[in-house]
Design a protein around this motif. Structure first.
Motif, PDB file in Angstrom:
ATOM      1  N   THR A 165      43.967  54.531  23.545  1.00  0.00           N
ATOM      2  CA  THR A 165      44.332  55.970  23.522  1.00  0.00           C
ATOM      3  C   THR A 165      44.401  56.280  22.139  1.00  0.00           C
ATOM      4  O   THR A 165      44.760  57.428  21.740  1.00  0.00           O
ATOM      5  N   LEU A 166      43.852  55.537  21.322  1.00  0.00           N
ATOM      6  CA  LEU A 166      43.901  55.701  19.898  1.00  0.00           C
ATOM      7  C   LEU A 166      42.378  56.351  19.197  1.00  0.00           C
ATOM      8  O   LEU A 166      42.387  56.549  17.981  1.00  0.00           O
ATOM      9  N   HIS A 177      40.669  58.937  18.886  1.00  0.00           N
ATOM     10  CA  HIS A 177      40.743  59.961  18.068  1.00  0.00           C
ATOM     11  C   HIS A 177      41.931  60.613  17.516  1.00  0.00           C
ATOM     12  O   HIS A 177      42.252  61.795  16.953  1.00  0.00           O
ATOM     13  N   LYS A 178      42.868  59.689  17.369  1.00  0.00           N
ATOM     14  CA  LYS A 178      44.133  59.800  16.878  1.00  0.00           C
ATOM     15  C   LYS A 178      44.015  59.853  15.243  1.00  0.00           C
ATOM     16  O   LYS A 178      43.555  58.729  14.817  1.00  0.00           O
ATOM     17  N   TRP A 210      45.036  58.863  11.653  1.00  0.00           N
ATOM     18  CA  TRP A 210      45.664  57.931  11.057  1.00  0.00           C
ATOM     19  C   TRP A 210      46.643  58.667  10.124  1.00  0.00           C
ATOM     20  O   TRP A 210      46.436  59.597   9.342  1.00  0.00           O
ATOM     21  N   ASP A 211      48.041  58.146  10.215  1.00  0.00           N
ATOM     22  CA  ASP A 211      49.047  58.745   9.304  1.00  0.00           C
ATOM     23  C   ASP A 211      49.202  58.171   8.045  1.00  0.00           C
ATOM     24  O   ASP A 211      50.125  58.304   7.075  1.00  0.00           O
ATOM     25  N   HIS A 260      47.775  51.151  13.177  1.00  0.00           N
ATOM     26  CA  HIS A 260      48.430  51.818  14.670  1.00  0.00           C
ATOM     27  C   HIS A 260      49.670  51.940  14.762  1.00  0.00           C
ATOM     28  O   HIS A 260      50.651  50.944  14.475  1.00  0.00           O
TER      29      HIS A 260
END
Length: 268
Positions: A94-95, A97-98, A100-101, A143
């Motif tokens: 699920t990550l 295209h998230k 990164w913070d 993550h």
């Protein structure tokens, strides 16, 4: 550590769109798969025609999938329950295209030798969530899975043995070298290079309309299984932690270009 794939995993991952090589999909949780076709036009080693209907029946019975009619044809779609289950079982997918913070999550635990089984189970969970081993009982990931992990240790009653840390600060000379060491990315990149050369060879032969393979379908199935297997050991790190020439990205592009996982007729 690679997660063992159950036959039902192939079904649900296909319906979720994840077998489309984790590409920049428009909406991965609304991709349909035809009821009368095997997933994506090929049959993985763990997934044969003789148990396909049984898997579908079971998925319908427990409300993980539902039947729909699209353009006059019966199709399957993941239900909300099915979507939640696939996200829970394969959280890293699920990550893709998230953004990164720029924060790091660190887990420190101290579990005695007499509770070795519990300790090993905890380590497996950390690997499943993409954590890399920083030291013997110290694990790290970019993550944002602390909430999931907190729920896990609460459920397993491990709170007193585990410390969770979230920090934007990690002092190291080179983040890319650091990530490569922690997640053994050189080995993973070697696997991607091997697949990359096979895809280039396939592309060349397709363009020249050559079919030199003795059993083309068998060869393609083997290649597809190599790709999927490699994805299951990929921690899917943010691009900031990967080398510019990371071959995983090229593999994904070539798979999309060659439509290697496109839904095809399964007359094999």
């Amino acid at each position: 550590m690679r997660k063992l794939l159950r036959p039902s995993d192939w079904l649900f991952l296909g319906l979720a769109g994840f077998l489309d090589v984790i590409e920049e999909i428009r909406d991965p949780f609304h991709l349909y798969s035809s009821y009368y076709l095997n997933l994506y036009g090929f049959i993985p080693t763990q997934f044969r025609r003789n148990n396909y209907k049984q898997l579908v029946w079971r998925g319908l019975k427990v409300n993980n999938i539902e039947k729909k009619v699209i353009n006059g044809k019966p199709c399957l779609e993941l239900t909300e329950k099915g979507k939640k289950n696939i996200k829970k079982r394969f959280p890293l997918f699920t990550l893709n295209h998230k953004v990164w913070d720029n924060k790091w999550r660190i887990v420190i635990f101290d579990i005695e030798e007499k509770n070795k089984i519990i300790r090993e189970t905890l380590r497996r969970k950390l690997k499943e969530l993409g954590f890399g081993q920083l030291q013997k009982s110290v694990w790290i990931t970019p993550h944002d899975f602390l909430d999931d992990f907190r729920d896990y240790i609460d459920e397993k009653k491990l709170t007193e043995f585990v410390i969770l840390i979230e920090t934007p600060t990690l002092i190291t000379d080179d983040l890319i070298s650091f990530a490569s060491k922690i997640w053994n990315l050189d080995k993973l990149d070697t696997l991607y290079w091997k697949i990359y050369y096979q895809l280039l060879d396939l592309k060349s032969k397709e363009e020249k309309r050559l079919t030199p393979y003795g059993d083309r379908n068998k060869w393609l199935n083997s290649l597809r299984n190599q790709i999927v297997s490699t994805y299951f050991i990929d921690p899917f790190l943010p691009r900031e932690l990967l080398r510019p020439d990371w071959k995983g990205n090229e593999v994904k592009k070539l798979c999309r270009e060659l439509k290697l996982f496109a839904t095809l007729s399964t007359a094999q």
